[in-house]
Design an enzyme around this catalytic site. Structure first.
Site, short mmCIF file in Angstrom:
data_model
loop_
_atom_site.label_atom_id
_atom_site.label_comp_id
_atom_site.label_asym_id
_atom_site.label_seq_id
_atom_site.Cartn_x
_atom_site.Cartn_y
_atom_site.Cartn_z
N THR B 89 0.84 -1.21 0.00
CA THR B 89 0.00 0.00 0.00
C THR B 89 0.87 1.26 0.00
O THR B 89 0.64 2.18 -0.78
CB THR B 89 -0.94 -0.01 1.22
OG1 THR B 89 -1.86 -1.09 1.07
CG2 THR B 89 -1.73 1.29 1.32
N ASN B 168 -5.87 -9.31 -7.77
CA ASN B 168 -5.86 -10.00 -6.49
C ASN B 168 -7.08 -10.87 -6.25
O ASN B 168 -7.02 -11.80 -5.46
CB ASN B 168 -5.72 -8.98 -5.35
CG ASN B 168 -6.70 -7.85 -5.46
OD1 ASN B 168 -6.76 -7.17 -6.50
ND2 ASN B 168 -7.48 -7.62 -4.45
N GLN B 202 0.59 -9.27 -6.37
CA GLN B 202 0.15 -10.67 -6.50
C GLN B 202 1.07 -11.48 -7.41
O GLN B 202 1.10 -12.71 -7.34
CB GLN B 202 -1.28 -10.74 -7.05
CG GLN B 202 -2.34 -10.24 -6.09
CD GLN B 202 -2.50 -11.14 -4.87
OE1 GLN B 202 -2.23 -12.34 -4.90
NE2 GLN B 202 -2.94 -10.56 -3.77
N SER B 222 5.18 -6.76 -2.42
CA SER B 222 4.93 -6.89 -1.00
C SER B 222 5.50 -8.22 -0.52
O SER B 222 5.26 -9.27 -1.12
CB SER B 222 3.43 -6.84 -0.74
OG SER B 222 3.18 -7.14 0.61
N CYS B 348 -20.93 -7.61 3.70
CA CYS B 348 -22.21 -7.07 4.11
C CYS B 348 -22.03 -6.48 5.49
O CYS B 348 -21.63 -7.14 6.41
CB CYS B 348 -23.24 -8.19 4.16
SG CYS B 348 -24.76 -7.73 4.98
#
Lengths: 125, 410
Positions: B89, B168, B202, B222, B348
């Site tokens: 990130t 990803n 990824q 990463s 959700c």
């Protein structure tokens, strides 16, 4: 996700799943925001809920609330069932995170709708 | 390899009693014991500040340099082109905001894709609020951007193209090499202020990558996706590319990222990069063989499934499947109760549902987007894992479908 043991048990072993072909009351409610759906079919005899079945689509709390609801209302009179609150349901499943409380609300709404439609024909919303 | 038993399924689940299978290697990977060993040595023995002039500092500097060579080697870069960050990130933030701020006088148009990781999409959204213009290329049902769309989107004031190398959620591999060639063509034709960034979080360690072959100027990696711990990542910055530092107040990382180097994390990343390079072929073959067996078994055992994303141009360790009539989260928790860890892009909460934007971008229905699950294999998975997961999965799908009102013929 701090789900309770009761919650996990209902999720792995749903009670009263299905549909009653000879139901005397059916309600099919949907949460318009998230799309979760609960369908309840009841056989009400002499003002008492003899049999309850449910179908559910949505997040795990919605599935579990359906299962617990059928257990809580089976054998009760419609007047007793009408007294059931969201808090009773949450209590019976060992609590839910507040962001998932809408699942219990949907279950109570579906019950209210089914009891309001006693003796109604099957209807699909 | 023994893993400790964290609480995955919530309170009270006894994981010692049930089999556990980790199929969420795209979220993060277990730390390789060899990486952990190198890291613990560094924690204890290489505690010096890499900026210090004395021997302790020099020892730390040497460890950082060795690791930098290994990480550079993973993508065919030079070691001074690697900037260590706290993770993917931060590397994406530094690449996109750092470049756009440095070259704002040449243009303020960015081209990206509709299926980027939030750390890329979020920075683009933020720049848009600050006056940059952003074009988001669509993907089609195969989950891949098209070069003709990119060509149409390019403008004289486009300064950055940022498109991920592999997605990803569905694993689709984007045509970065072709995009790189197009960027070079544009530069040769006079558009000098155009740069290419790719988020390879990824892909790094799973595909054989070479930055000259890809033709990109900036590339994000990463460490925790390649069997190293969390908290360390890197940005490849091609020599000559100017970035506006996002973390200021120190000279570290050639002024691109101020802050005392995370020596143990960097050492771990170096070791993981070395192992990934040495074992790349064998790991990819292993992961893909398990993934292919898994998909074949799922197809034969479970009806009404849709496999998401291009069948060929995708990462070999990942499978994204939509199960009709049921919702992903219910399936995820059911699998978790059986010790199987997977992920879903749909979430959700608070009564609002956000079906995975990536699956939605494929043009599928809400129901399919809500029912999508990602299974991602890793080097520690076995064929027995595949058999167990398929067994547990088919039972869970059957159980949830028996509950679903969507299966009713009304």
């Amino acid at each position: 996700v701090p789900y309770s043991a009761q919650f996990k048990d209902h999720l792995s072993h749903p009670r009263n799943a299905g549909e009653l072909p000879d139901a005397t009351a059916i309600a099919d409610e949907k949460n318009p925001v998230c799309g979760d759906r609960l369908r309840l079919s009841l056989i009400i005899n002499d003002d008492r809920i003899e049999t309850a079945r449910y179908l559910a689509y949505g997040c795990p709390p919605t599935l579990v609330c359906g299962s617990v609801l059928t257990e809580l209302i089976t054998g009760r009179t419609t007047a007793e069932a009408k007294q059931l609150t969201r808090a009773d349901l949450l209590n019976a499943i060992g609590g839910l995170p507040s962001r998932k409380h809408h699942a219990a609300s949907l279950a109570i709404e579906t019950l209210t709708s089914a009891l309001g439609h006693k003796n109604a024909q099957k209807e699909h919303k | 390899m023994p893993h400790a038993a964290p609480e995955v399924g919530g309170a009270g689940t006894n994981f010692m009693a049930i089999r556990r299978v980790y199929l969420d290697n795209s979220a993060t990977t277990p730390v390789d014991p060899r990486v952990a060993a190198a890291m613990s040595r560094a924690v204890v023995e290489t505690f010096g500040n890499a900026s210090s002039v004395h021997g302790f500092g020099q020892q730390a500097r040497a460890a950082v340099d060795r690791a930098r060579r290994e990480v550079a080697g993973l993508i065919g870069a030079r070691q001074n082109e690697i900037v260590f960050t706290s993770g993917g990130t931060e590397a994406n933030n530094l690449a996109i905001r750092g470049l756009c701020e440095a070259v704002a006088s040449h243009g303020r148009h960015i081209i990206t894709s509709a299926i980027e990781h939030p750390s890329v999409a979020g920075v683009c959204n933020e720049l848009e609020k600050r006056g940059w213009e952003v074009t988001r290329l669509p993907v089609y049902e195969n989950g891949i951007v098209r070069l003709e769309d990119l060509n149409k989107a390019l403008r004289p004031d486009t300064v950055l193209i940022t498109i991920m190398l592999a997605n990803n959620e569905i694993g689709t591999i984007q045509p970065i090499r072709e995009v790189g060639a197009l960027v070079h063509e544009k530069r040769a034709a006079g558009q000098r202020h155009l740069w290419l960034h790719t988020d390879a979080v990824q892909a790094a360690g799973r595909l054989s990558l070479n930055i000259d072959d890809l033709g990109c100027d900036l590339l994000t990696m990463s460490a925790h996706k390649l069997y190293a711990p969390k908290g360390i990542g890197a940005l490849y910055v091609r020599r000559g590319v100017r970035l506006h530092g996002q973390n200021v107040g120190g000279h570290q990382e050639r002024e691109r990222r101020a802050g005392t180097e995370n020596v143990p994390g960097i050492v771990a990343f170096g070791e993981a990069a070395k192992l990934a390079r040495e074992e790349l072929q064998q790991r990819s073959a292993h992961d893909q063989s398990l993934r292919d067996k898994f998909e074949a078994k799922v197809r034969s055992r479970i009806k009404d499934v849709v496999m998401n994303g291009d069948r060929e141009q995708r990462l070999g360790h990942l499978s994204n499947i939509s199960f009709r009539f049921i919702e992903g989260e219910g399936l995820l928790i059911n699998l978790d109760l059986e010790g199987v860890a997977v992920s879903t892009g749909s979430a959700c909460s608070s009564g609002t549902l956000e079906p995975s934007p990536v699956i939605r971008a494929l043009g599928v229905t809400d129901e399919l987007a809500r029912g999508s699950i990602r299974f991602s294999f890793g080097k520690d998975n076995t064929e027995d894992d595949v058999d167990y997961v398929v067994e547990v999965l088919s039972q869970a799908v059957e159980r949830l479908r028996a509950l679903s009102p969507l299966t009713l013929v009304t």
